[in-house]
Design an enzyme around this catalytic site. Structure first.
Site, PDB file in Angstrom:
ATOM      1  N   ARG A  70       2.001   6.508  15.972  1.00 18.23           N
ATOM      2  CA  ARG A  70       1.073   5.854  15.051  1.00 18.23           C
ATOM      3  C   ARG A  70       0.152   6.865  14.366  1.00 18.23           C
ATOM      4  O   ARG A  70      -0.332   6.632  13.252  1.00 18.23           O
ATOM      5  CB  ARG A  70       0.226   4.826  15.813  1.00 18.23           C
ATOM      6  CG  ARG A  70      -0.584   3.917  14.891  1.00 18.23           C
ATOM      7  CD  ARG A  70      -1.381   2.884  15.678  1.00 18.23           C
ATOM      8  NE  ARG A  70      -2.284   3.521  16.606  1.00 18.23           N
ATOM      9  CZ  ARG A  70      -2.449   3.150  17.881  1.00 18.23           C
ATOM     10  NH1 ARG A  70      -1.766   2.148  18.385  1.00 18.23           N
ATOM     11  NH2 ARG A  70      -3.288   3.794  18.652  1.00 18.23           N
ATOM     12  N   TYR A 111      -9.456  -4.024  -9.452  1.00 21.42           N
ATOM     13  CA  TYR A 111      -8.215  -4.691  -9.020  1.00 21.42           C
ATOM     14  C   TYR A 111      -8.582  -5.918  -8.186  1.00 21.42           C
ATOM     15  O   TYR A 111      -9.356  -5.801  -7.226  1.00 21.42           O
ATOM     16  CB  TYR A 111      -7.433  -3.664  -8.193  1.00 21.42           C
ATOM     17  CG  TYR A 111      -6.145  -4.127  -7.579  1.00 21.42           C
ATOM     18  CD1 TYR A 111      -5.061  -4.512  -8.364  1.00 21.42           C
ATOM     19  CD2 TYR A 111      -5.997  -4.158  -6.190  1.00 21.42           C
ATOM     20  CE1 TYR A 111      -3.875  -4.911  -7.779  1.00 21.42           C
ATOM     21  CE2 TYR A 111      -4.811  -4.546  -5.607  1.00 21.42           C
ATOM     22  CZ  TYR A 111      -3.754  -4.928  -6.402  1.00 21.42           C
ATOM     23  OH  TYR A 111      -2.588  -5.325  -5.812  1.00 21.42           O
ATOM     24  N   ASP A 115     -10.572   4.274  -6.993  1.00 22.50           N
ATOM     25  CA  ASP A 115      -9.166   3.882  -7.035  1.00 22.50           C
ATOM     26  C   ASP A 115      -8.586   4.586  -8.256  1.00 22.50           C
ATOM     27  O   ASP A 115      -8.890   4.247  -9.396  1.00 22.50           O
ATOM     28  CB  ASP A 115      -9.059   2.355  -7.161  1.00 22.50           C
ATOM     29  CG  ASP A 115      -7.610   1.874  -7.115  1.00 22.50           C
ATOM     30  OD1 ASP A 115      -6.708   2.635  -7.525  1.00 22.50           O
ATOM     31  OD2 ASP A 115      -7.384   0.725  -6.682  1.00 22.50           O
ATOM     32  N   LYS A 148       2.865   2.571  -6.641  1.00 24.67           N
ATOM     33  CA  LYS A 148       3.065   2.622  -8.090  1.00 24.67           C
ATOM     34  C   LYS A 148       3.827   3.902  -8.461  1.00 24.67           C
ATOM     35  O   LYS A 148       5.005   3.981  -8.251  1.00 24.67           O
ATOM     36  CB  LYS A 148       1.720   2.498  -8.804  1.00 24.67           C
ATOM     37  CG  LYS A 148       0.881   1.295  -8.315  1.00 24.67           C
ATOM     38  CD  LYS A 148       1.489  -0.048  -8.669  1.00 24.67           C
ATOM     39  CE  LYS A 148       0.930  -1.232  -7.884  1.00 24.67           C
ATOM     40  NZ  LYS A 148      -0.513  -1.362  -7.860  1.00 24.67           N
TER      41      LYS A 148
HETATM   42  C1  LIG Z   1      -1.316  -2.237  -7.044  1.00 22.37           C
HETATM   43  C2  LIG Z   1      -2.682  -1.713  -6.964  1.00 22.37           C
HETATM   44  C3  LIG Z   1      -3.343  -1.641  -5.740  1.00 22.37           C
HETATM   45  C4  LIG Z   1      -2.751  -2.165  -4.467  1.00 22.37           C
HETATM   46  O1  LIG Z   1      -1.585  -1.515  -4.118  1.00 22.37           O
HETATM   47  P1  LIG Z   1      -0.524  -2.184  -3.134  1.00 22.37           P
HETATM   48  O2  LIG Z   1       0.282  -1.044  -2.687  1.00 22.37           O
HETATM   49  O3  LIG Z   1       0.218  -3.200  -3.926  1.00 22.37           O
HETATM   50  O4  LIG Z   1      -1.315  -2.819  -2.019  1.00 22.37           O
HETATM   51  C5  LIG Z   1      -4.609  -1.091  -5.722  1.00 22.37           C
HETATM   52  N1  LIG Z   1      -5.198  -0.654  -6.847  1.00 22.37           N
HETATM   53  C6  LIG Z   1      -4.596  -0.705  -8.027  1.00 22.37           C
HETATM   54  C7  LIG Z   1      -5.296  -0.174  -9.230  1.00 22.37           C
HETATM   55  C8  LIG Z   1      -3.325  -1.245  -8.142  1.00 22.37           C
HETATM   56  O5  LIG Z   1      -2.731  -1.321  -9.332  1.00 22.37           O
END
Ligand SMILES: *Cc1c(COP(=O)(O)O)cnc(C)c1O
Length: 394
Positions: free
Chosen positions: A59, A112, A184, A209
Protein backbone atom coordinates in the site's frame (compact mmCIF):
# COMPACT_ATOMS: atom_id res chain seq x y z
CA UNK A 1 19.80 6.94 -16.30
CA UNK A 2 22.32 6.82 -13.52
CA UNK A 3 21.32 7.92 -10.05
CA UNK A 4 23.66 10.86 -9.87
CA UNK A 5 22.07 12.37 -12.97
CA UNK A 6 18.77 12.76 -11.17
CA UNK A 7 17.76 16.28 -10.38
CA UNK A 8 19.88 17.69 -13.19
CA UNK A 9 17.93 20.19 -15.20
CA UNK A 10 16.82 18.85 -18.53
CA UNK A 11 14.13 19.82 -21.01
CA UNK A 12 10.51 18.84 -20.45
CA UNK A 13 10.32 16.49 -23.46
CA UNK A 14 13.45 14.72 -22.24
CA UNK A 15 11.98 14.50 -18.78
CA UNK A 16 8.74 12.83 -19.85
CA UNK A 17 10.83 10.39 -21.88
CA UNK A 18 13.48 9.51 -19.32
CA UNK A 19 12.33 10.36 -15.79
CA UNK A 20 11.44 7.49 -13.50
CA UNK A 21 13.16 4.80 -15.59
CA UNK A 22 16.20 2.70 -14.83
CA UNK A 23 16.37 0.04 -17.54
CA UNK A 24 19.72 -1.38 -16.45
CA UNK A 25 18.34 -2.01 -12.97
CA UNK A 26 15.67 -4.25 -14.51
CA UNK A 27 17.60 -6.49 -16.92
CA UNK A 28 17.66 -3.75 -19.58
CA UNK A 29 13.91 -3.70 -20.16
CA UNK A 30 12.91 -0.19 -21.11
CA UNK A 31 9.75 0.13 -19.02
CA UNK A 32 9.37 -0.31 -15.28
CA UNK A 33 7.30 -3.47 -14.83
CA UNK A 34 4.00 -3.72 -12.99
CA UNK A 35 4.78 -4.82 -9.45
CA UNK A 36 1.64 -6.30 -7.96
CA UNK A 37 1.72 -6.97 -4.30
CA UNK A 38 0.57 -6.53 -0.76
CA UNK A 39 3.11 -8.48 1.31
CA UNK A 40 6.76 -7.53 1.08
CA UNK A 41 9.11 -9.96 2.81
CA UNK A 42 11.93 -8.95 5.14
CA UNK A 43 15.03 -11.11 5.20
CA UNK A 44 15.73 -10.97 8.96
CA UNK A 45 14.12 -10.22 12.29
CA UNK A 46 16.30 -7.15 12.72
CA UNK A 47 15.23 -5.68 9.37
CA UNK A 48 11.57 -6.38 10.12
CA UNK A 49 11.44 -4.70 13.52
CA UNK A 50 13.45 -1.75 12.23
CA UNK A 51 11.19 -1.55 9.13
CA UNK A 52 14.52 -1.14 7.43
CA UNK A 53 14.21 -1.65 3.70
CA UNK A 54 13.06 0.40 0.73
CA UNK A 55 9.76 -1.44 0.25
CA UNK A 56 7.73 -2.50 3.26
CA UNK A 57 4.12 -2.97 2.25
CA UNK A 58 2.31 -2.79 -1.09
CA UNK A 59 0.00 0.00 0.00
CA UNK A 60 2.88 2.36 0.68
CA UNK A 61 5.08 2.24 -2.39
CA UNK A 62 6.22 -0.21 -5.07
CA UNK A 63 8.91 0.19 -7.74
CA UNK A 64 6.05 0.94 -10.17
CA UNK A 65 4.53 3.74 -8.08
CA UNK A 66 8.00 5.07 -7.28
CA UNK A 67 8.74 5.34 -11.00
CA UNK A 68 5.67 7.46 -11.72
CA UNK A 69 6.12 9.59 -8.58
CA UNK A 70 9.72 10.26 -9.51
CA UNK A 71 8.76 11.29 -13.05
CA UNK A 72 5.86 13.52 -11.98
CA UNK A 73 7.96 14.94 -9.15
CA UNK A 74 10.66 15.94 -11.61
CA UNK A 75 8.16 17.53 -14.01
CA UNK A 76 6.44 19.46 -11.21
CA UNK A 77 9.70 20.36 -9.46
CA UNK A 78 8.30 18.82 -6.27
CA UNK A 79 9.95 17.78 -3.01
CA UNK A 80 7.41 14.98 -2.52
CA UNK A 81 4.92 13.35 -4.89
CA UNK A 82 2.28 10.75 -4.13
CA UNK A 83 -0.34 9.02 -6.26
CA UNK A 84 -4.06 8.77 -5.55
CA UNK A 85 -6.71 6.49 -7.01
CA UNK A 86 -8.35 9.34 -8.92
CA UNK A 87 -8.07 13.07 -9.43
CA UNK A 88 -10.84 13.67 -6.92
CA UNK A 89 -9.05 11.47 -4.40
CA UNK A 90 -5.93 13.58 -4.95
CA UNK A 91 -7.96 16.73 -4.29
CA UNK A 92 -9.54 15.40 -1.09
CA UNK A 93 -6.25 14.01 0.21
CA UNK A 94 -4.45 17.28 -0.48
CA UNK A 95 -7.06 19.37 1.33
CA UNK A 96 -7.24 16.94 4.27
CA UNK A 97 -3.47 17.24 4.62
CA UNK A 98 -3.89 20.75 6.03
CA UNK A 99 -7.30 21.36 7.59
CA UNK A 100 -8.66 20.83 11.07
CA UNK A 101 -11.96 21.54 12.80
CA UNK A 102 -12.65 25.25 13.08
CA UNK A 103 -10.69 26.15 9.96
CA UNK A 104 -11.95 27.99 6.92
CA UNK A 105 -10.75 27.38 3.39
CA UNK A 106 -11.07 29.71 0.42
CA UNK A 107 -12.29 27.93 -2.68
CA UNK A 108 -12.62 29.27 -6.22
CA UNK A 109 -16.25 29.44 -7.31
CA UNK A 110 -15.30 27.96 -10.72
CA UNK A 111 -13.98 24.75 -9.18
CA UNK A 112 -14.58 21.26 -10.59
CA UNK A 113 -17.99 20.36 -9.19
CA UNK A 114 -17.04 17.18 -7.29
CA UNK A 115 -14.40 19.21 -5.40
CA UNK A 116 -17.19 21.56 -4.30
CA UNK A 117 -19.29 18.55 -3.27
CA UNK A 118 -16.39 17.20 -1.16
CA UNK A 119 -16.13 20.55 0.63
CA UNK A 120 -19.86 20.98 1.17
CA UNK A 121 -20.54 17.40 2.20
CA UNK A 122 -17.39 16.13 3.91
CA UNK A 123 -15.41 19.13 5.12
CA UNK A 124 -18.58 20.77 6.44
CA UNK A 125 -19.28 17.69 8.55
CA UNK A 126 -15.77 17.90 10.01
CA UNK A 127 -16.26 21.51 11.06
CA UNK A 128 -14.27 23.02 8.20
CA UNK A 129 -16.05 25.90 6.49
CA UNK A 130 -15.64 26.58 2.77
CA UNK A 131 -15.84 30.15 1.55
CA UNK A 132 -16.22 30.46 -2.20
CA UNK A 133 -14.56 33.36 -3.95
CA UNK A 134 -14.70 34.97 -7.38
CA UNK A 135 -12.10 33.17 -9.56
CA UNK A 136 -11.04 36.59 -10.92
CA UNK A 137 -10.33 37.98 -7.45
CA UNK A 138 -6.53 38.04 -7.87
CA UNK A 139 -4.74 39.90 -5.07
CA UNK A 140 -8.15 40.87 -3.66
CA UNK A 141 -8.12 37.46 -1.99
CA UNK A 142 -6.27 39.12 0.88
CA UNK A 143 -9.53 40.73 1.97
CA UNK A 144 -11.03 37.27 2.52
CA UNK A 145 -8.06 35.87 4.43
CA UNK A 146 -8.57 35.82 8.17
CA UNK A 147 -7.01 34.03 11.16
CA UNK A 148 -9.22 31.00 10.59
CA UNK A 149 -8.18 30.65 6.95
CA UNK A 150 -6.03 27.58 6.46
CA UNK A 151 -5.61 27.43 2.70
CA UNK A 152 -6.57 28.93 -0.64
CA UNK A 153 -7.63 26.44 -3.30
CA UNK A 154 -7.23 27.44 -6.94
CA UNK A 155 -8.01 25.89 -10.29
CA UNK A 156 -6.94 27.68 -13.44
CA UNK A 157 -8.50 27.88 -15.89
CA UNK A 158 -11.83 27.22 -14.15
CA UNK A 159 -13.71 24.02 -14.85
CA UNK A 160 -16.12 24.46 -17.76
CA UNK A 161 -16.00 28.28 -17.77
CA UNK A 162 -12.23 28.82 -18.19
CA UNK A 163 -11.61 31.84 -15.96
CA UNK A 164 -7.85 32.37 -15.65
CA UNK A 165 -6.77 32.98 -12.06
CA UNK A 166 -3.94 35.34 -11.20
CA UNK A 167 -1.95 32.67 -9.37
CA UNK A 168 1.13 34.83 -8.57
CA UNK A 169 -1.10 37.52 -7.02
CA UNK A 170 -3.04 34.95 -4.98
CA UNK A 171 0.19 33.30 -3.87
CA UNK A 172 1.66 36.66 -2.78
CA UNK A 173 -1.44 37.48 -0.73
CA UNK A 174 -1.59 34.02 0.85
CA UNK A 175 2.13 33.88 1.61
CA UNK A 176 1.99 37.28 3.32
CA UNK A 177 -0.43 35.73 5.82
CA UNK A 178 1.32 32.32 5.94
CA UNK A 179 -1.53 30.43 4.27
CA UNK A 180 -1.18 27.41 1.99
CA UNK A 181 -2.03 27.60 -1.71
CA UNK A 182 -3.24 24.46 -3.47
CA UNK A 183 -3.94 24.22 -7.18
CA UNK A 184 -5.83 21.79 -9.37
CA UNK A 185 -3.50 22.02 -12.37
CA UNK A 186 -5.11 19.33 -14.51
CA UNK A 187 -5.86 21.50 -17.55
CA UNK A 188 -2.30 22.65 -18.21
CA UNK A 189 -0.37 19.69 -16.73
CA UNK A 190 3.10 20.50 -15.34
CA UNK A 191 4.31 20.85 -18.93
CA UNK A 192 2.26 23.98 -19.59
CA UNK A 193 2.08 25.45 -16.10
CA UNK A 194 4.80 25.03 -13.49
CA UNK A 195 2.58 25.62 -10.48
CA UNK A 196 5.25 25.10 -7.81
CA UNK A 197 7.62 27.49 -9.59
CA UNK A 198 4.87 30.09 -9.31
CA UNK A 199 4.74 29.65 -5.53
CA UNK A 200 1.88 27.17 -5.26
CA UNK A 201 2.52 24.73 -2.37
CA UNK A 202 0.68 21.71 -3.75
CA UNK A 203 -0.06 20.95 -7.42
CA UNK A 204 -2.81 18.40 -8.05
CA UNK A 205 -3.42 16.49 -11.26
CA UNK A 206 -6.28 14.34 -12.36
CA UNK A 207 -3.80 12.07 -14.16
CA UNK A 208 -6.92 10.39 -15.55
CA UNK A 209 -6.89 13.17 -18.14
CA UNK A 210 -3.73 13.96 -20.10
CA UNK A 211 -1.19 11.89 -18.20
CA UNK A 212 -2.97 8.58 -18.67
CA UNK A 213 -4.14 10.11 -21.94
CA UNK A 214 -6.10 7.17 -23.34
CA UNK A 215 -9.36 7.16 -21.34
CA UNK A 216 -8.48 3.78 -19.89
CA UNK A 217 -7.61 4.45 -16.23
CA UNK A 218 -8.33 6.70 -13.25
CA UNK A 219 -5.39 8.16 -11.37
CA UNK A 220 -4.40 11.27 -9.42
CA UNK A 221 -1.12 12.88 -8.41
CA UNK A 222 -0.23 15.27 -5.59
CA UNK A 223 3.08 17.13 -5.85
CA UNK A 224 4.18 19.18 -2.85
CA UNK A 225 6.97 21.67 -2.27
CA UNK A 226 9.37 21.19 0.65
CA UNK A 227 7.28 22.94 3.29
CA UNK A 228 4.05 21.16 2.31
CA UNK A 229 5.70 17.75 1.81
CA UNK A 230 5.55 16.44 5.42
CA UNK A 231 1.85 17.30 5.70
CA UNK A 232 0.89 15.57 2.45
CA UNK A 233 3.06 12.54 3.15
CA UNK A 234 1.71 11.97 6.66
CA UNK A 235 -1.93 12.36 5.64
CA UNK A 236 -1.71 10.34 2.47
CA UNK A 237 -0.21 7.38 4.35
CA UNK A 238 -2.71 7.69 7.19
CA UNK A 239 -5.67 7.77 4.80
CA UNK A 240 -4.62 4.53 3.14
CA UNK A 241 -4.03 6.05 -0.28
CA UNK A 242 -2.95 3.39 -2.75
CA UNK A 243 -3.11 3.71 -6.52
CA UNK A 244 -3.56 0.46 -8.44
CA UNK A 245 -0.54 -1.14 -10.10
CA UNK A 246 -2.11 -1.37 -13.56
CA UNK A 247 -3.35 2.21 -13.40
CA UNK A 248 0.08 3.39 -12.35
CA UNK A 249 1.65 1.54 -15.26
CA UNK A 250 -0.87 3.16 -17.62
CA UNK A 251 0.06 6.54 -16.12
CA UNK A 252 3.72 5.86 -16.84
CA UNK A 253 2.93 4.68 -20.32
CA UNK A 254 0.79 7.72 -21.07
CA UNK A 255 3.34 10.10 -19.63
CA UNK A 256 5.98 9.10 -22.20
CA UNK A 257 3.97 10.70 -25.02
CA UNK A 258 2.49 13.60 -23.04
CA UNK A 259 4.62 16.25 -24.72
CA UNK A 260 3.78 15.27 -28.31
CA UNK A 261 0.12 14.66 -27.54
CA UNK A 262 -0.27 18.03 -25.84
CA UNK A 263 1.38 19.77 -28.76
CA UNK A 264 -1.27 18.33 -31.08
CA UNK A 265 -4.14 18.97 -28.64
CA UNK A 266 -2.95 22.58 -28.41
CA UNK A 267 -2.64 23.13 -32.16
CA UNK A 268 -5.92 21.45 -33.07
CA UNK A 269 -7.70 23.03 -30.10
CA UNK A 270 -6.67 26.52 -31.17
CA UNK A 271 -7.63 25.84 -34.76
CA UNK A 272 -11.05 24.54 -33.77
CA UNK A 273 -11.58 27.43 -31.33
CA UNK A 274 -10.80 29.97 -34.07
CA UNK A 275 -13.04 28.17 -36.53
CA UNK A 276 -15.91 28.06 -34.03
CA UNK A 277 -15.46 31.75 -33.23
CA UNK A 278 -16.23 32.59 -36.84
CA UNK A 279 -19.40 30.45 -36.92
CA UNK A 280 -22.66 32.35 -36.80
CA UNK A 281 -24.17 29.75 -34.43
CA UNK A 282 -21.55 30.53 -31.77
CA UNK A 283 -22.00 33.48 -29.41
CA UNK A 284 -18.79 33.08 -27.41
CA UNK A 285 -15.62 30.99 -27.27
CA UNK A 286 -13.98 30.46 -23.88
CA UNK A 287 -10.38 29.52 -24.66
CA UNK A 288 -7.62 31.39 -22.80
CA UNK A 289 -5.23 30.83 -25.71
CA UNK A 290 -7.30 33.07 -28.04
CA UNK A 291 -6.12 36.70 -27.91
CA UNK A 292 -9.57 38.22 -27.42
CA UNK A 293 -10.82 35.66 -24.93
CA UNK A 294 -11.02 36.61 -21.25
CA UNK A 295 -7.93 35.69 -19.26
CA UNK A 296 -5.65 35.62 -22.31
CA UNK A 297 -3.16 38.06 -20.77
CA UNK A 298 -2.71 35.95 -17.64
CA UNK A 299 -2.44 32.80 -19.73
CA UNK A 300 0.22 34.40 -21.90
CA UNK A 301 2.16 35.71 -18.92
CA UNK A 302 2.17 32.51 -16.84
CA UNK A 303 1.43 29.47 -19.01
CA UNK A 304 3.62 27.72 -21.56
CA UNK A 305 0.79 26.31 -23.63
CA UNK A 306 -2.88 25.39 -23.88
CA UNK A 307 -4.37 21.94 -23.85
CA UNK A 308 -7.29 20.78 -25.97
CA UNK A 309 -10.19 21.60 -23.65
CA UNK A 310 -12.33 24.72 -24.00
CA UNK A 311 -15.95 25.80 -24.05
CA UNK A 312 -18.32 27.61 -26.37
CA UNK A 313 -21.65 29.30 -25.80
CA UNK A 314 -24.18 28.95 -28.60
CA UNK A 315 -26.72 31.56 -29.58
CA UNK A 316 -30.11 30.67 -28.10
CA UNK A 317 -31.52 27.51 -29.65
CA UNK A 318 -34.35 25.09 -28.83
CA UNK A 319 -33.75 21.84 -26.95
CA UNK A 320 -34.63 20.02 -30.15
CA UNK A 321 -32.07 22.06 -32.08
CA UNK A 322 -29.37 21.32 -29.51
CA UNK A 323 -30.22 17.61 -29.51
CA UNK A 324 -30.06 17.61 -33.33
CA UNK A 325 -26.55 19.09 -33.15
CA UNK A 326 -25.27 16.66 -30.52
CA UNK A 327 -26.97 13.47 -31.65
CA UNK A 328 -25.32 11.62 -34.54
CA UNK A 329 -21.92 13.28 -34.29
CA UNK A 330 -19.41 10.89 -35.82
CA UNK A 331 -16.18 11.81 -34.07
CA UNK A 332 -17.18 13.85 -31.04
CA UNK A 333 -18.28 11.46 -28.32
CA UNK A 334 -20.64 12.66 -25.63
CA UNK A 335 -19.29 11.79 -22.23
CA UNK A 336 -17.47 13.01 -19.16
CA UNK A 337 -13.76 13.11 -18.49
CA UNK A 338 -11.32 14.28 -21.19
CA UNK A 339 -7.63 14.23 -22.00
CA UNK A 340 -7.79 11.04 -24.03
CA UNK A 341 -6.92 10.83 -27.71
CA UNK A 342 -10.55 11.31 -28.76
CA UNK A 343 -12.74 14.35 -29.18
CA UNK A 344 -15.63 14.90 -26.79
CA UNK A 345 -18.49 17.31 -26.28
CA UNK A 346 -20.74 17.81 -23.26
CA UNK A 347 -23.37 20.47 -22.60
CA UNK A 348 -23.05 22.12 -19.21
CA UNK A 349 -25.16 24.28 -16.96
CA UNK A 350 -23.42 25.83 -13.98
CA UNK A 351 -25.67 28.79 -13.17
CA UNK A 352 -27.22 26.90 -10.26
CA UNK A 353 -24.03 25.64 -8.64
CA UNK A 354 -22.22 28.96 -8.19
CA UNK A 355 -22.57 30.72 -4.87
CA UNK A 356 -20.05 33.60 -4.99
CA UNK A 357 -20.52 34.71 -8.59
CA UNK A 358 -23.18 34.54 -11.27
CA UNK A 359 -22.57 32.72 -14.53
CA UNK A 360 -25.49 33.16 -16.84
CA UNK A 361 -25.65 33.02 -20.60
CA UNK A 362 -28.62 33.19 -22.97
CA UNK A 363 -27.72 30.18 -25.08
CA UNK A 364 -26.54 26.69 -24.17
CA UNK A 365 -22.90 26.10 -23.24
CA UNK A 366 -20.81 23.21 -24.53
CA UNK A 367 -17.44 21.97 -23.34
CA UNK A 368 -15.30 20.53 -26.11
CA UNK A 369 -12.26 18.33 -25.92
CA UNK A 370 -10.30 18.36 -29.15
CA UNK A 371 -8.63 15.01 -29.65
CA UNK A 372 -5.96 13.80 -32.02
CA UNK A 373 -8.16 13.34 -35.10
CA UNK A 374 -7.71 15.33 -38.31
CA UNK A 375 -9.09 18.81 -37.75
CA UNK A 376 -10.84 18.78 -41.14
CA UNK A 377 -12.88 15.77 -40.02
CA UNK A 378 -13.78 17.46 -36.75
CA UNK A 379 -14.91 20.60 -38.56
CA UNK A 380 -17.01 18.55 -40.98
CA UNK A 381 -18.56 16.68 -38.05
CA UNK A 382 -19.63 19.89 -36.31
CA UNK A 383 -20.67 21.51 -39.58
CA UNK A 384 -23.07 18.62 -40.24
CA UNK A 385 -24.31 18.99 -36.67
CA UNK A 386 -24.95 22.72 -37.16
CA UNK A 387 -26.88 21.88 -40.34
CA UNK A 388 -29.05 19.41 -38.38
CA UNK A 389 -29.53 22.09 -35.74
CA UNK A 390 -30.72 24.60 -38.34
CA UNK A 391 -33.05 22.03 -39.91
CA UNK A 392 -34.57 21.29 -36.49
CA UNK A 393 -35.41 25.01 -36.16
CA UNK A 394 -34.82 27.32 -33.26
C1 LIG B 1 -11.64 15.14 -13.96
C2 LIG B 1 -11.15 16.17 -13.04
C3 LIG B 1 -10.90 15.88 -11.71
C4 LIG B 1 -11.19 14.54 -11.10
O1 LIG B 1 -10.46 13.52 -11.68
P1 LIG B 1 -10.93 12.00 -11.59
O2 LIG B 1 -9.71 11.26 -11.91
O3 LIG B 1 -12.04 11.83 -12.56
O4 LIG B 1 -11.40 11.79 -10.17
C5 LIG B 1 -10.39 16.88 -10.91
N1 LIG B 1 -10.16 18.11 -11.40
C6 LIG B 1 -10.38 18.43 -12.66
C7 LIG B 1 -10.07 19.80 -13.15
C8 LIG B 1 -10.90 17.48 -13.54
O5 LIG B 1 -11.15 17.80 -14.81
Amino acid sequence: MSKNEKGRVRGPATRVTHSGREPLAQHGFVNTPVYRGSTVLFPTYDKLVAYDQRYTYGRNTTPTTDALCEAIGELEGAAFTVLATSGLHAVSTAILSFVEAGDEILMTDSVYFPTRRFCDQVLARMGVKTIYYDPLIGGGISELICDKTRLVFTESPGSQTFEMQDIPAIVAAARAREKWVLMDNTWATPLYFRALDHGVDVSIQSATKYIVGHADALLGTIAANARAAPHVKRTSIALGNSAGSEETFLGLRGLRTLDVRLERHQRSGLEMANWLKAREEVAEVLHPGLPDCPGHDIWKRDFLGASGLFSIVLKPVSQAGLAALLDHLKFFGMGFSWGGYESLVVPFECSNTRTATAWKRDGPALRLHIGLEDVADLKADLEAGFARMAAAGS
